[in-house]
Design a protein around this motif. Structure first.
Motif, short mmCIF file in Angstrom:
data_model
loop_
_atom_site.label_atom_id
_atom_site.label_comp_id
_atom_site.label_asym_id
_atom_site.label_seq_id
_atom_site.Cartn_x
_atom_site.Cartn_y
_atom_site.Cartn_z
N MET A 136 91.14 0.86 86.89
CA MET A 136 90.73 0.63 88.28
C MET A 136 90.06 1.91 88.79
O MET A 136 90.67 2.98 88.81
N THR A 137 88.80 1.78 89.18
CA THR A 137 88.03 2.96 89.62
C THR A 137 87.30 2.64 90.93
O THR A 137 87.26 1.50 91.38
N LEU A 138 86.73 3.71 91.49
CA LEU A 138 85.92 3.56 92.71
C LEU A 138 84.62 2.85 92.39
O LEU A 138 84.05 3.03 91.31
N LYS A 139 84.17 2.06 93.34
CA LYS A 139 82.87 1.39 93.21
C LYS A 139 81.86 2.13 94.07
O LYS A 139 82.15 2.48 95.23
N CYS A 140 80.69 2.40 93.50
CA CYS A 140 79.65 3.10 94.26
C CYS A 140 78.34 2.35 94.13
O CYS A 140 78.20 1.46 93.29
N GLY A 141 77.40 2.71 94.96
CA GLY A 141 76.12 2.00 94.98
C GLY A 141 76.08 1.04 96.15
O GLY A 141 76.95 0.17 96.28
N LEU A 142 75.08 1.19 96.99
CA LEU A 142 75.00 0.41 98.23
C LEU A 142 74.90 -1.08 97.98
O LEU A 142 75.60 -1.89 98.61
N ALA A 193 79.75 7.43 104.51
CA ALA A 193 79.43 8.82 104.90
C ALA A 193 78.76 8.83 106.27
O ALA A 193 78.01 7.92 106.61
N HIS A 194 79.02 9.88 107.05
CA HIS A 194 78.49 9.94 108.42
C HIS A 194 77.09 10.54 108.50
O HIS A 194 76.40 10.38 109.51
N ASP A 195 76.62 11.20 107.43
CA ASP A 195 75.36 11.94 107.49
C ASP A 195 74.30 11.39 106.53
O ASP A 195 73.52 12.15 105.95
N VAL A 196 74.27 10.07 106.37
CA VAL A 196 73.25 9.46 105.50
C VAL A 196 71.89 9.59 106.18
O VAL A 196 71.76 9.38 107.39
N ASP A 197 70.89 9.93 105.40
CA ASP A 197 69.54 10.10 105.95
C ASP A 197 68.54 9.40 105.03
O ASP A 197 68.48 9.72 103.84
N PRO A 198 67.77 8.43 105.49
CA PRO A 198 67.74 7.88 106.86
C PRO A 198 68.97 7.01 107.14
O PRO A 198 69.48 6.35 106.25
N ILE A 199 69.39 7.02 108.40
CA ILE A 199 70.62 6.32 108.80
C ILE A 199 70.49 4.81 108.66
O ILE A 199 71.49 4.09 108.56
N ALA A 236 77.99 14.40 100.44
CA ALA A 236 78.16 15.24 99.24
C ALA A 236 79.60 15.18 98.75
O ALA A 236 79.87 15.19 97.54
N ARG A 237 80.53 15.11 99.70
CA ARG A 237 81.95 15.04 99.34
C ARG A 237 82.27 13.72 98.65
O ARG A 237 83.08 13.68 97.72
N LEU A 238 81.63 12.64 99.10
CA LEU A 238 81.80 11.35 98.42
C LEU A 238 81.14 11.38 97.04
O LEU A 238 81.65 10.77 96.09
N GLY A 239 80.02 12.08 96.96
CA GLY A 239 79.30 12.15 95.68
C GLY A 239 80.11 12.82 94.59
O GLY A 239 80.05 12.42 93.42
N LEU A 257 78.18 12.33 91.32
CA LEU A 257 76.80 12.35 91.81
C LEU A 257 76.63 13.46 92.84
O LEU A 257 77.62 14.00 93.33
N LYS A 258 75.37 13.78 93.16
CA LYS A 258 75.14 14.79 94.20
C LYS A 258 75.60 14.26 95.55
O LYS A 258 76.27 14.96 96.30
N THR A 259 75.18 13.05 95.88
CA THR A 259 75.57 12.42 97.15
C THR A 259 75.85 10.94 96.92
O THR A 259 75.35 10.35 95.97
N ALA A 260 76.63 10.37 97.82
CA ALA A 260 76.91 8.94 97.78
C ALA A 260 76.99 8.42 99.21
O ALA A 260 77.67 9.02 100.04
N THR A 261 76.28 7.34 99.50
CA THR A 261 76.27 6.80 100.86
C THR A 261 77.61 6.16 101.22
O THR A 261 78.10 6.30 102.33
N CYS A 262 78.20 5.47 100.25
CA CYS A 262 79.48 4.79 100.50
C CYS A 262 80.22 4.53 99.19
O CYS A 262 79.61 4.50 98.12
N LEU A 263 81.53 4.35 99.31
CA LEU A 263 82.39 4.02 98.17
C LEU A 263 83.30 2.87 98.58
O LEU A 263 83.50 2.62 99.78
N ALA A 264 83.86 2.19 97.58
CA ALA A 264 84.77 1.07 97.88
C ALA A 264 85.89 1.02 96.85
O ALA A 264 85.71 1.40 95.69
N LEU A 265 87.03 0.56 97.31
CA LEU A 265 88.19 0.31 96.43
C LEU A 265 88.45 -1.19 96.41
O LEU A 265 88.51 -1.84 97.46
N THR A 266 88.59 -1.73 95.20
CA THR A 266 88.89 -3.17 95.07
C THR A 266 90.36 -3.43 94.80
O THR A 266 90.86 -4.51 95.10
N ASP A 267 91.04 -2.43 94.25
CA ASP A 267 92.47 -2.58 93.95
C ASP A 267 93.07 -1.20 93.72
O ASP A 267 92.35 -0.24 93.42
#
Length: 263
Positions: free
Chosen positions: A136-142, A160-166, A190-193, A198-208
């Motif tokens: 079970m791992t984190l899911k990434c990719g918008l 993430a709060h600082d995605v550019d462009p928002i 960057a902290r999510l990345g 990765l260098k940066t990640a816009t969002c992450l998700a947990l499924t279980d």
């Protein structure tokens, strides 16, 4: 010549008791070298002492843009959909969140290769029950996370709060509210990345989550529901910005004092 030796001696003056005569000190030829010379900082005077000159530094363009954008968001009235990204989790809850997410980091290439080799050997021998299961791992990719939210497979979405462009993620909180999927906004793409390599990640998700982490996970989900899902109406209506700068605030204050004095 015939004088006796005792008569030939000169009379010696007797020592008088008291202070010795003060002898004048000769001025050293190096006296002027160590004389006090007070520094004068008038125009064309002495060299100024080191000071913070960051205000006068010509910063790179990308830094100027970052700062101007931040000030612009504070001065202008921003829509509620943009302002919601300023309402991040507090430090204590965010720390607990990242501790949990760190446990579900994706496996590296070496671990994945070993797992697939064992899986292939188990299939070859016909012992699929002994084959290692996918962790079970984190899911990434918008796009991937959007699909998981639409299918209601995502249990928690971290944005993430600082995605550019928002505009890339501006619609994601609305989708999460519509599908009743808990979500939260944290500081630092960057902290999510770093969690997913990765260098940066816009969002992450947990499924279980694992059984031992279910209590911590349920507590975090409850906090996210209270802060975001339950406050949906307030978040949608609350505009941002409209804060005056120091100079403007002082001018208005001075004007109001003058008016009050006249009255």
């Amino acid at each position: 010549k015939n004088m006796p030796k005792e008569a030939a001696r000169k009379p010696v003056a007797k020592k008088t008791a008291g202070k010795k005569p003060v002898q004048q000190k000769k001025e050293s030829e190096f006296a002027n070298l160590i004389a006090k010379r007070p520094r004068s900082f008038h125009v064309g005077g002495d060299v100024h002492p080191p000071r913070d000159v960051s205000r006068y530094v010509k910063w790179p363009k990308y830094i100027r843009l970052q700062r101007q954008k931040k000030v612009m968001y504070q001065r202008m009235k921003t829509p509620a959909m943009i302002n919601q990204f300023t309402q991040t989790l507090d430090k204590h809850v965010a720390t607990e969140m990242f501790k949990l997410l760190h446990k579900y980091r994706p496996e590296d290439k070496k671990a994945k290769k070993e797992r697939l080799l064992k899986l292939a050997e188990a299939k070859k021998e016909g012992k699929q029950e002994e084959a290692p299961k996918k962790p079970m791992t984190l899911k990434c990719g918008l796009n991937h996370i959007t699909t998981l939210v639409e299918q209601k497979k995502a249990k928690l979405v971290v944005i993430a709060h600082d995605v550019d462009p928002i505009e890339l993620v501006i619609w994601l909180p609305t989708l999460c509210r519509k599908m009743d999927v808990p979500y939260c906004i944290v500081k630092g793409k960057a902290r999510l990345g770093t969690l997913v390599g990765l260098k940066t990640a816009t969002c992450l998700a947990l499924t279980d989550v694992k059984p031992e982490d279910k209590k911590t996970f349920s507590d975090l989900v409850a906090v996210c529901r209270t802060n975001y899902i339950d406050r949906a109406e307030a978040i949608v209506r609350q505009q941002g910005g409209g804060k005056l700068g120091v100079k403007s605030a002082k001018k208005i204050e001075k004007r109001q004092k003058a008016l009050a004095k006249d009255e």
